[in-house]
Design an enzyme around this catalytic site. Sequence first.
Site, PDB file in Angstrom:
ATOM      1  N   LYS A  92     -37.454  78.385   6.097  1.00 28.91           N
ATOM      2  CA  LYS A  92     -37.058  77.116   5.486  1.00 28.91           C
ATOM      3  C   LYS A  92     -35.985  77.321   4.431  1.00 28.91           C
ATOM      4  O   LYS A  92     -36.014  78.306   3.691  1.00 28.91           O
ATOM      5  CB  LYS A  92     -38.275  76.469   4.805  1.00 28.91           C
ATOM      6  N   GLY A 164     -49.256  70.257   3.599  1.00 26.47           N
ATOM      7  CA  GLY A 164     -50.146  70.873   2.626  1.00 26.47           C
ATOM      8  C   GLY A 164     -51.340  70.021   2.242  1.00 26.47           C
ATOM      9  O   GLY A 164     -51.996  70.282   1.246  1.00 26.47           O
ATOM     10  N   GLY A 225     -50.022  68.258   8.061  1.00 29.11           N
ATOM     11  CA  GLY A 225     -51.423  67.847   7.930  1.00 29.11           C
ATOM     12  C   GLY A 225     -52.295  68.213   9.121  1.00 29.11           C
ATOM     13  O   GLY A 225     -53.472  67.870   9.155  1.00 29.11           O
ATOM     14  N   GLY A 246     -48.975  74.239   9.371  1.00 26.66           N
ATOM     15  CA  GLY A 246     -48.597  74.907   8.130  1.00 26.66           C
ATOM     16  C   GLY A 246     -49.803  75.559   7.504  1.00 26.66           C
ATOM     17  O   GLY A 246     -50.272  76.600   7.930  1.00 26.66           O
ATOM     18  N   SER A 247     -50.384  74.865   6.510  1.00 28.13           N
ATOM     19  CA  SER A 247     -51.513  75.422   5.777  1.00 28.13           C
ATOM     20  C   SER A 247     -52.771  75.484   6.631  1.00 28.13           C
ATOM     21  O   SER A 247     -53.673  76.264   6.341  1.00 28.13           O
ATOM     22  CB  SER A 247     -51.766  74.573   4.532  1.00 28.13           C
TER      23      SER A 247
END
Lengths: 307, 216
Positions: A92, A164, A225, A246-247
């Site tokens: 990124k 996140g 999400g 992502g997370s």
Amino acid sequence: MTITTIETKMEKPLFGTVRVKRGFARMQKGGVIMDVTNVEQAQIAEDAGAIAVMVLDKLPADVRAAGGVARMCDPKRIQEVMDHVTIPVMAKCRIGHYMEAKILEVLGIDMIDESEVLTPADDAHHIDKWEFTVPFVNGCRDLGEALRRIAEGASMLRTKGEAGTGNVAEAVKHIKLVMGKIRELKGLSEEQLLDMAKEYRVPIDLVKETARLGRLPVVNFAAGGIATPADAALMMHLGADGVFVGSGIFKSKDPAKRAESIVIATTYWDDPKIVLEASKMISEENSMIGIDIKTLKPEQMMQVRGV
Amino acid sequence: MKTLRIGVLALQGDVSEHIDITNTTLREMGLEGEAVIVKEKDRLDEIHGLIIPGGESTTIGRIAERYGMISKIKNAAFAGMPIFGTCSGLILMAKKVRDAKIGEMNQPTLGLLDVEVIRNAFGRQRESFEISLKIPKIGKNPFPGVFIRAPAIASILSKDVEVLASYEDKIVAVQQNNLIGIAFHPELTDDTRLHEFFIEMILKSPFKDRISKANS
């Protein structure tokens, strides 16, 4: 989605053409791109069947928790990941940060995510992506944002969701907005299409192409999400070409199993029996703790960055 | 003749591009038939030929192995089913796979083509390119070769393997009896000649009649 270009005789190799850049994104379809922060996580992702990894300094959930300015990951850490996995490696850069993007291009990254997860370097402009040899992926919340990013040279899109949070609600909202507006375009007259182009501030040809194809002219993933196999399958069901997680993986307590289960659910999203089987591979107790979007203050929302 | 059914392995990758160009090619050839998605192993019993698309070979290989498709595709290939692999499809079909940087790969593959393939042979995405290729078997006009983080064939391990095309010092397209493996992406172009070549191969294959009989 055939890319038509003038078939001239190419005596010498042509690098960074629109076909090569958008084509790279097409090879990602039906797959899962996973956020990682180091070599160990990247290898877990590759072994689980990720199509690519996205290297970050911090996972989005940690960016959210840490506050302050979030910047591009240290190039040394990105290089380490590049040296240890065979799948594509992405990274990124901050929105509008031309120089971070140039550094990533020289480093040899396979795709740059000009991302709202990092703190924007320019509140008004995105990077002019046409001049780059490396392809870009950009976030979008609706059709206008999507088409503006394509007009700036993005070779791939992802709906933004709210990174996140481990909460899929915003991702659902954004993919529905994009897909819904594309369906509406199909019924519009030439005159109305011109109005849309004016409203969206994009070239009319891009609006017409989207209306004719009945989909975006570049690959569009879902992001922001997604935390479970069911989340991933839901996004595919809503029309995403693939998913970014992502997370959701490395903030869970069972990353390897979770990564694999999300890959399976993304391929077999249209077979609930297999999505169930994938869901049984993990335990909800191990999922990352989610955040209710309504509890976020306006300044904590990442999705409003770069419209 | 019976309707031709050409399967596209749809575990990951540029599946819709292959479906589209295959349907276009069938129309151009005036043939009755269709390209169909193959996600479950039972679908393999209903097709006359299989295309393995571009994508990530590690991803496709792992899912294929998990759902019992590796052995099933292998058996179909030994029974004579024509198979056409592009890019990751070529990697999955190769007997030996090595990565240009990481070295020997231990990833699930079909191991059908007697070749050694090098993954990422031209470099990373910024080294991806388009070039005109000479493919004498499909005609004199150059073919638009689209190479995306492409593999190449480093060595040929049997005399049954015929080289269809090379670029510089690298072999980028081969045929071995009922199998075609290429390093580039005809499905990203409008040129249907390689798909036509594959469909011709299906038409000539004895495998076709057996399948049609089994399903009638």
